[in-house]
Design a protein around this motif. Structure first.
Motif, short mmCIF file in Angstrom:
data_model
loop_
_atom_site.label_atom_id
_atom_site.label_comp_id
_atom_site.label_asym_id
_atom_site.label_seq_id
_atom_site.Cartn_x
_atom_site.Cartn_y
_atom_site.Cartn_z
N SER A 78 0.93 -1.15 -0.01
CA SER A 78 -0.01 0.15 -0.04
C SER A 78 1.01 1.36 -0.01
O SER A 78 1.93 1.08 0.22
CB SER A 78 -0.93 0.09 1.23
OG SER A 78 -0.22 0.44 2.34
N ILE A 83 5.18 4.57 2.74
CA ILE A 83 5.76 5.69 3.56
C ILE A 83 6.49 5.13 4.78
O ILE A 83 7.50 5.48 5.46
CB ILE A 83 4.60 6.41 3.79
CG1 ILE A 83 3.89 7.05 2.82
CG2 ILE A 83 4.97 7.71 4.73
CD1 ILE A 83 2.65 7.97 2.88
N SER A 106 -1.19 9.51 5.99
CA SER A 106 0.25 9.86 6.49
C SER A 106 0.40 10.38 7.65
O SER A 106 1.22 10.00 8.60
CB SER A 106 0.59 10.58 5.39
OG SER A 106 0.33 10.09 3.88
N ASP A 175 5.61 12.90 -1.92
CA ASP A 175 4.36 11.99 -2.48
C ASP A 175 3.86 12.57 -3.43
O ASP A 175 3.24 13.46 -3.79
CB ASP A 175 3.56 12.33 -1.15
CG ASP A 175 2.28 11.25 -1.38
OD1 ASP A 175 1.82 10.85 -2.66
OD2 ASP A 175 1.59 10.94 -0.47
N THR A 177 1.60 11.11 -5.68
CA THR A 177 0.16 10.45 -5.82
C THR A 177 -0.52 11.53 -6.77
O THR A 177 -1.32 11.07 -7.70
CB THR A 177 -0.40 10.02 -4.56
OG1 THR A 177 0.61 9.29 -3.80
CG2 THR A 177 -1.67 9.50 -4.67
N SER A 197 1.14 6.46 -3.76
CA SER A 197 -0.03 5.49 -3.52
C SER A 197 -0.44 5.17 -4.99
O SER A 197 -1.12 5.73 -5.67
CB SER A 197 -1.19 6.10 -2.73
OG SER A 197 -2.34 5.19 -2.88
N VAL A 209 -4.77 -1.88 -4.05
CA VAL A 209 -4.14 -1.26 -3.11
C VAL A 209 -2.63 -1.40 -3.27
O VAL A 209 -2.26 -2.26 -2.92
CB VAL A 209 -4.67 -1.30 -1.66
CG1 VAL A 209 -3.84 -0.47 -0.83
CG2 VAL A 209 -6.11 -1.06 -1.69
N VAL A 210 -1.76 -0.35 -3.71
CA VAL A 210 -0.15 -0.62 -3.96
C VAL A 210 0.21 0.59 -3.67
O VAL A 210 -0.04 1.83 -3.71
CB VAL A 210 -0.14 -0.99 -5.44
CG1 VAL A 210 1.20 -0.99 -5.89
CG2 VAL A 210 -0.75 -2.29 -6.07
C1 LIG Z 1 -4.20 7.32 -0.65
C2 LIG Z 1 -3.03 8.11 -0.36
C3 LIG Z 1 -1.90 7.62 0.32
C4 LIG Z 1 -1.91 6.11 0.96
O1 LIG Z 1 -2.10 5.25 0.06
P1 LIG Z 1 -2.46 3.90 0.33
O2 LIG Z 1 -2.45 3.24 -0.90
O3 LIG Z 1 -4.26 4.04 0.52
O4 LIG Z 1 -2.04 3.28 1.38
C5 LIG Z 1 -0.75 8.26 0.44
N1 LIG Z 1 -0.58 9.75 0.21
C6 LIG Z 1 -1.77 10.17 -0.70
C7 LIG Z 1 -1.72 11.46 -1.42
C8 LIG Z 1 -2.93 9.44 -1.15
O5 LIG Z 1 -3.94 9.81 -1.60
#
Ligand SMILES: *Cc1c(COP(=O)(O)O)cnc(C)c1O
Length: 384
Positions: A78, A83, A106, A175, A177, A197, A209-210
Motif C-alpha cells: 500500500s 511511507i 500519512s 508524495d 500521488t 499510492s 491497493v499498492v
Molecule cells: C491514498 C494516499 C496515500 C496512502 O496510500 P494507500 O495506498 O491508501 O495506502 C498516501 N498519500 C496520498 C496523497 C494518497 O492519496
C-alpha cells in the motif's frame, strides 16, 4: 535508440520492460508463487523467495523507476507501507519537517505510530523556504512534501525545497500521488525519494491497493530494499500485474483527467452557489506560478466550498451526485466525490484540519475520464 531515451508517453508502455524470458509473453506473467526451485543451495535464477523478489513485482518496480526517471523502484502492499519504509530509515530522536496539509493516513502514521518510537514531526505550511528552514535543526533528517496538497491543492516548489535539503544534507521525499510523473518528476527537481499510492492514478482503475518508492541513489535504494525485505510489506504478483497494466495507459488517462478537470473547475468557479474553488490551474491560485513551472498541466483534483459553508449543504450535495460516486480514494477512471472532514481527513483533529482550510463544507472531487458534459450536468443537479 535505447529504452532509456524514450519519451514519457512511450515509457509508460515500454520503460523498464521486456518480453518475458520463458515464452516471450508481451505482458509479464503473474508469477503466483512464493518460492523457486534451486539446482544446488543458492543455485537459483535470481529469485528465491517472493518477499525478497518476485518477477512480476520486479517488472512493476522497473517500470516505476522508468516513468519517474529514477534508477530503482520498490513496490509495496500500500502507499502507507511505502511511507512506513521511508520513516524506518530514521532513528529515535530524528526529526521530520512535513507539509501540514497532507493525506490523513500519512498524518496518522507519523503521529500515532512513529512518534511513539521517538521520531519528532513538525507539520507546517511550506509556502516559503525560510519557514521550512526555521524548523530545521541538527536532528532533522527528512523533509516530507506532498504537492499538490490534499485536499487544499497548494503547490510546493520542489526545486526550492530540494536546494535547502541539499544545503542542509537532509533527505527530501515527495508524495507524487496527486500529480503522477505525467505532471511532474520530483527526482528531476532534486528530490531523493518519490513515493506513490499507486492505488490512485498509477493503477488508475480502483482495483488495487499498492504503494511505490523510486530513487536514483544506489545506497539509498539498498537501505530501502533492506527495509522492504526485512519488514515484508511487499506488493503481491496479481496487484503488481494490475498496476503495471494501469501504468500503460497513464498518459492517455491523465490527459483526459486534466481536460475534464479544467472544464469542471471553470464551471464551478462561475457557479453562484459556490464560494471558493481550489485548483492550481487558476491564475489567481496563490501558487499558480509555481504550478506552471513545475507541472505539465494541472490535473483532475479539485476542491470547493459551497456558499454559506454549511456542513449540511456539503453532505446534501455529495449524497445527490449520481455520476460521481461518493467514495474515499481518487485517481480512477470514474469520477469520485468526497467530504474530507468526515472521510479522508476524519483522523485529523478538527482544529488542526481547519488551520489548513479543511472546513466542514469542503468537497473534494477526483474528476474521472467520463464525458465532461455528463459530469457537469451531474454537479448542476446536485448543487441545484
Ligand atoms: C491514498 C494516499 C496515500 C496512502 O496510500 P494507500 O495506498 O491508501 O495506502 C498516501 N498519500 C496520498 C496523497 C494518497 O492519496
Amino acid at each position: 535508440m535505447t529504452k532509456k531515451s524514450l519519451k514519457f508517453n512511450s515509457k509508460t508502455i515500454h520503460g523498464g520492460q521486456a518480453p518475458d524470458k520463458a515464452y516471450g509473453a508481451v505482458m509479464p506473467p503473474i508469477y503466483q508463487t512464493s518460492t523457486y526451485a534451486q539446482s544446488t543451495p543458492g543455485g537459483h535464477m535470481g529469485f528465491e523467495y517472493s518477499r525478497s523478489a518476485n518477477p512480476t513485482r520486479t517488472a512493476l518496480e522497473n517500470a516505476l523507476a522508468s516513468i519517474e526517471n529514477g534508477n530503482y523502484g520498490l513496490a509495496f502492499g500500500s502507499g502507507l507501507a511505502a511511507i512506513d519504509a521511508v520513516i524506518k530509515l530514521l532513528n529515535p530522536g530524528d526529526e521530520v519537517v512535513s507539509t501540514n496539509d497532507l493525506y490523513g493516513g500519512s498524518y496518522r502514521l507519523f503521529k500515532q505510530v512513529f512518534e511513539k518510537y521517538g521520531i519528532v514531526f513538525h507539520f507546517i505550511g511550506m509556502e516559503s523556504v525560510d519557514k521550512i528552514e526555521a524548523h530545521i535543526n541538527e536532528n532533522t533528517k527528512l523533509i516530507w512534501v506532498e504537492t499538490p496538497t490534499n485536499p487544499m491543492m497548494n503547490v510546493i516548489d520542489i526545486k526550492a525545497v530540494s536546494q535547502l535539503a541539499k544545503k542542509k544534507n537532509i533527505l527530501l521525499a515527495v508524495d507524487n500521488t496527486f500529480a503522477t510523473p505525467y505532471l511532474q518528476t520530483p527526482l528531476d527537481l532534486g528530490a531523493d525519494i518519490v513515493m506513490h499510492s499507486a492505488t490512485k492514478y498509477l493503477g488508475g482503475h480502483s482495483d488495487v491497493v499498492v504503494g511505490a518508492l523510486v530513487v536514483k541513489d544506489k545506497e539509498l535504494a539498498d537501505r530501502l530494499y533492506f527495509i522492504q525485505n526485512a519488514s515484508g510489506a511487499v506488493c503481491g504478483p496479481m496487484d503488481s500485474f494490475l498496476t503495471l497494466r494501469g501504468i500503460k495507459t497513464l498518459h492517455v488517462r491523465m490527459q483526459r483527467h486534466c481536460e475534464n478537470g479544467k472544464a469542471i473547475a471553470r464551471y464551478l468557479a462561475k457557479h453562484p452557489k459556490i464560494e471558493k474553488v481550489y485548483w492550481p490551474g487558476f491564475e489567481n491560485h496563490p501558487n499558480h506560478e509555481i504550478a506552471k513551472n513545475q507541472m505539465n498541466d494541472f490535473g483532475g483534483m479539485i476542491s470547493f466550498v459551497t456558499m454559506g459553508s454549511s456542513y449540511e449543504d456539503a453532505i446534501k450535495i455529495v449524497e445527490k451526485l449520481e455520476v460521481f460516486t461518493l467514495a474515499e480514494s481518487l485517481g480512477g477512471v470514474e469520477s469520485l466525490a468526497g467530504h474530507p472532514a468526515s472521510m479522508t481527513h476524519a483522523s485529523i483533529p478538527k482544529e488542526e484540519r481547519e488551520k489548513s482550510g479543511v472546513v466542514d463544507a469542503l468537497i473534494r472531487l477526483s474528476v474521472g475520464i467520463e464525458d465532461k458534459d455528463d459530469l457537469i450536468a451531474d454537479l448542476e443537479q446536485a448543487i441545484g
